[in-house]
Design a protein around this motif. Structure first.
Motif, PDB file in Angstrom:
ATOM      1  N   ARG A  73      35.467  46.330  45.837  1.00 15.91           N
ATOM      2  CA  ARG A  73      36.145  47.133  44.830  1.00 15.91           C
ATOM      3  C   ARG A  73      37.598  46.684  44.756  1.00 15.91           C
ATOM      4  O   ARG A  73      38.334  46.731  45.741  1.00 15.91           O
ATOM      5  CB  ARG A  73      36.083  48.605  45.265  1.00 15.91           C
ATOM      6  N   CYS A 111      37.674  41.870  35.158  1.00 12.70           N
ATOM      7  CA  CYS A 111      38.042  43.277  35.395  1.00 12.70           C
ATOM      8  C   CYS A 111      37.073  44.196  34.660  1.00 12.70           C
ATOM      9  O   CYS A 111      36.593  45.193  35.215  1.00 12.70           O
ATOM     10  CB  CYS A 111      39.468  43.552  34.913  1.00 12.70           C
ATOM     11  N   ARG A 113      33.994  43.587  33.620  1.00 16.10           N
ATOM     12  CA  ARG A 113      32.643  43.501  34.195  1.00 16.10           C
ATOM     13  C   ARG A 113      32.526  44.257  35.506  1.00 16.10           C
ATOM     14  O   ARG A 113      31.509  44.869  35.799  1.00 16.10           O
ATOM     15  CB  ARG A 113      32.273  42.031  34.469  1.00 16.10           C
ATOM     16  N   HIS A 114      33.597  44.195  36.305  1.00 11.81           N
ATOM     17  CA  HIS A 114      33.511  44.737  37.662  1.00 11.81           C
ATOM     18  C   HIS A 114      34.189  46.094  37.807  1.00 11.81           C
ATOM     19  O   HIS A 114      34.355  46.592  38.917  1.00 11.81           O
ATOM     20  CB  HIS A 114      34.091  43.744  38.664  1.00 11.81           C
ATOM     21  N   GLY A 115      34.597  46.682  36.698  1.00 12.37           N
ATOM     22  CA  GLY A 115      35.151  48.041  36.759  1.00 12.37           C
ATOM     23  C   GLY A 115      36.541  48.136  37.359  1.00 12.37           C
ATOM     24  O   GLY A 115      36.927  49.182  37.877  1.00 12.37           O
ATOM     25  N   CYS A 116      37.293  47.050  37.284  1.00 14.17           N
ATOM     26  CA  CYS A 116      38.689  47.105  37.756  1.00 14.17           C
ATOM     27  C   CYS A 116      39.552  47.633  36.605  1.00 14.17           C
ATOM     28  O   CYS A 116      39.536  47.081  35.504  1.00 14.17           O
ATOM     29  CB  CYS A 116      39.143  45.711  38.193  1.00 14.17           C
ATOM     30  N   PRO A 117      40.290  48.708  36.837  1.00 18.30           N
ATOM     31  CA  PRO A 117      40.916  49.408  35.704  1.00 18.30           C
ATOM     32  C   PRO A 117      42.215  48.816  35.170  1.00 18.30           C
ATOM     33  O   PRO A 117      42.635  49.153  34.060  1.00 18.30           O
ATOM     34  CB  PRO A 117      41.209  50.797  36.285  1.00 18.30           C
TER      35      PRO A 117
END
Ligand code: UD1
Length: 312
Positions: A73, A111, A113-117
């Motif tokens: 994460r 970001c 794709r991987h849910g990095c805000p």
């Protein structure tokens, strides 16, 4: 709460200082750098911290960036990886595009794709060009005058477009003339303060191009790292463009006065023809950054040069 941040361009000048500050604030950091201009030596302190992971790789390479995100994460990205030389951007426009535009797209889509805000992006005062009306405010119409400036502006637009489209938080920082330890003094187009410090320390004379009355908004890398870390850590960042500057215009002649005090027996100063394409004055308005993030540059030029000379 400890969080994990990705810093691209971590081994560079601004990157390594930002990494150090994030680690000192208790966070974990992953540093990505292809070591083209960055140097592992800049990360000596970080590598000893136990909370820093270094990945050698290119931020424009989708698979590399994807692998960095996979299985962990990441709470925010500080995207500093760049082709940093303006003259090189003229010689290598394709590399400039790949490094300063395409890599931004790769990082931003990772970001998403991987849910990095959040992405905090290193833009530049170069996007303003040579404007007569100073200080430069973020609302001014940009006027890029180099492939480098055009690419930085294009990346800002891309990120802010993704922010509006997908809800990514995109903070675009327009750095002014950043100075401090670990800046490469090696090329004639390095920052003037790293060149001057390097030469005075070696007892060599410096050259001033023009009459020395040109001004710049010189901002300490420690203030820049603080702005970066604050924007990453802030509860809510929103999106936008922000100058990272002091708001104070300092002439080269004033800088030389400071050096004369630091090196009383320093070698000489020669004045030469002004450089073609040089900007006469540059200064930013620091108000928007202060308002949004409560960050103000606090290192004045005398103290900042003193620290640089001491290697701090
Ligand atoms: C920065 C960029 C430059 C770019 C310009 C426009 C860096 C290091 N430089 O230049 O590539 O074209 O923005 O966006 O990022 N000077 C001397 N003696 C020296 C070196 C420089 O007098 O040995 C002068 C320069 O001519 C200039 C001033 O110092 O007038 C500042 O130079 P520099 O540090 O290169 O910054 P910018 O001019 O802002």
């Amino acid at each position: 709460m400890e969080r994990t941040f990705l810093v691209t361009g971590a081994a560079g000048f601004i990157g390594s200082h930002s990494v150090d500050l994030l680690l000192a604030s208790g966070h974990a950091v992953i540093g990505l750098d292809n070591l083209r201009t960055g140097r592992l030596a800049n990360l000596e302190q970080a590598l000893r911290s136990g909370r820093f992971t270094f990945v050698e790789g290119d931020a424009a390479d989708e698979a590399t960036v994807d692998a960095v995100f996979a299985g962990r994460r990441i709470d925010g990205v500080l995207h500093l990886a760049a082709l940093v030389s303006v003259p090189e951007s003229f010689r290598e426009p394709a590399l400039n595009f790949r490094t300063n535009v395409a890599a931004t797209d790769v990082v931003a889509r990772a970001c998403l794709r991987h849910g990095c805000p959040r992405v905090v992006f290193a833009s530049s005062a170069a996007v303003y060009g040579d404007r007569a009306e100073l200080p430069n405010r973020e609302s001014a119409v940009p006027q890029p005058m180099s492939p480098y400036a055009a690419a930085k502006l294009a990346s800002e637009e891309l990120l802010l477009g993704y922010a509006a489209s997908y809800g990514l938080q995109a903070v675009c920082f327009r750095y002014f003339n950043v100075y401090g330890v670990r800046q490469d003094p090696g090329s004639p187009y390095s920052g003037v303060l790293s060149i001057f410090t390097d030469r005075f320390a070696a007892g060599l004379p410096v050259t001033v191009y023009g009459d020395g009355e040109q001004t710049r908004d010189f901002v300490s890398v420690h203030d820049v790292a603080r702005a970066n870390a604050t924007a990453l850590i802030a509860e809510a960042a929103g999106s936008g463009r922000f100058n990272v500057c002091t708001g104070v215009a300092v002439s080269l002649n004033r800088v030389l006065d400071v050096y004369r005090r630091l090196y009383p027996s320093s070698a000489g100063v020669a004045y030469a023809e002004a450089r073609v394409g040089d900007i006469r004055h540059s200064c930013g308005d620091a108000g928007a950054l202060a308002k949004r993030f409560d960050v103000r540059a606090r290192v004045e030029i005398e103290a900042g040069l003193g620290a640089l000379v001491r290697g701090e």
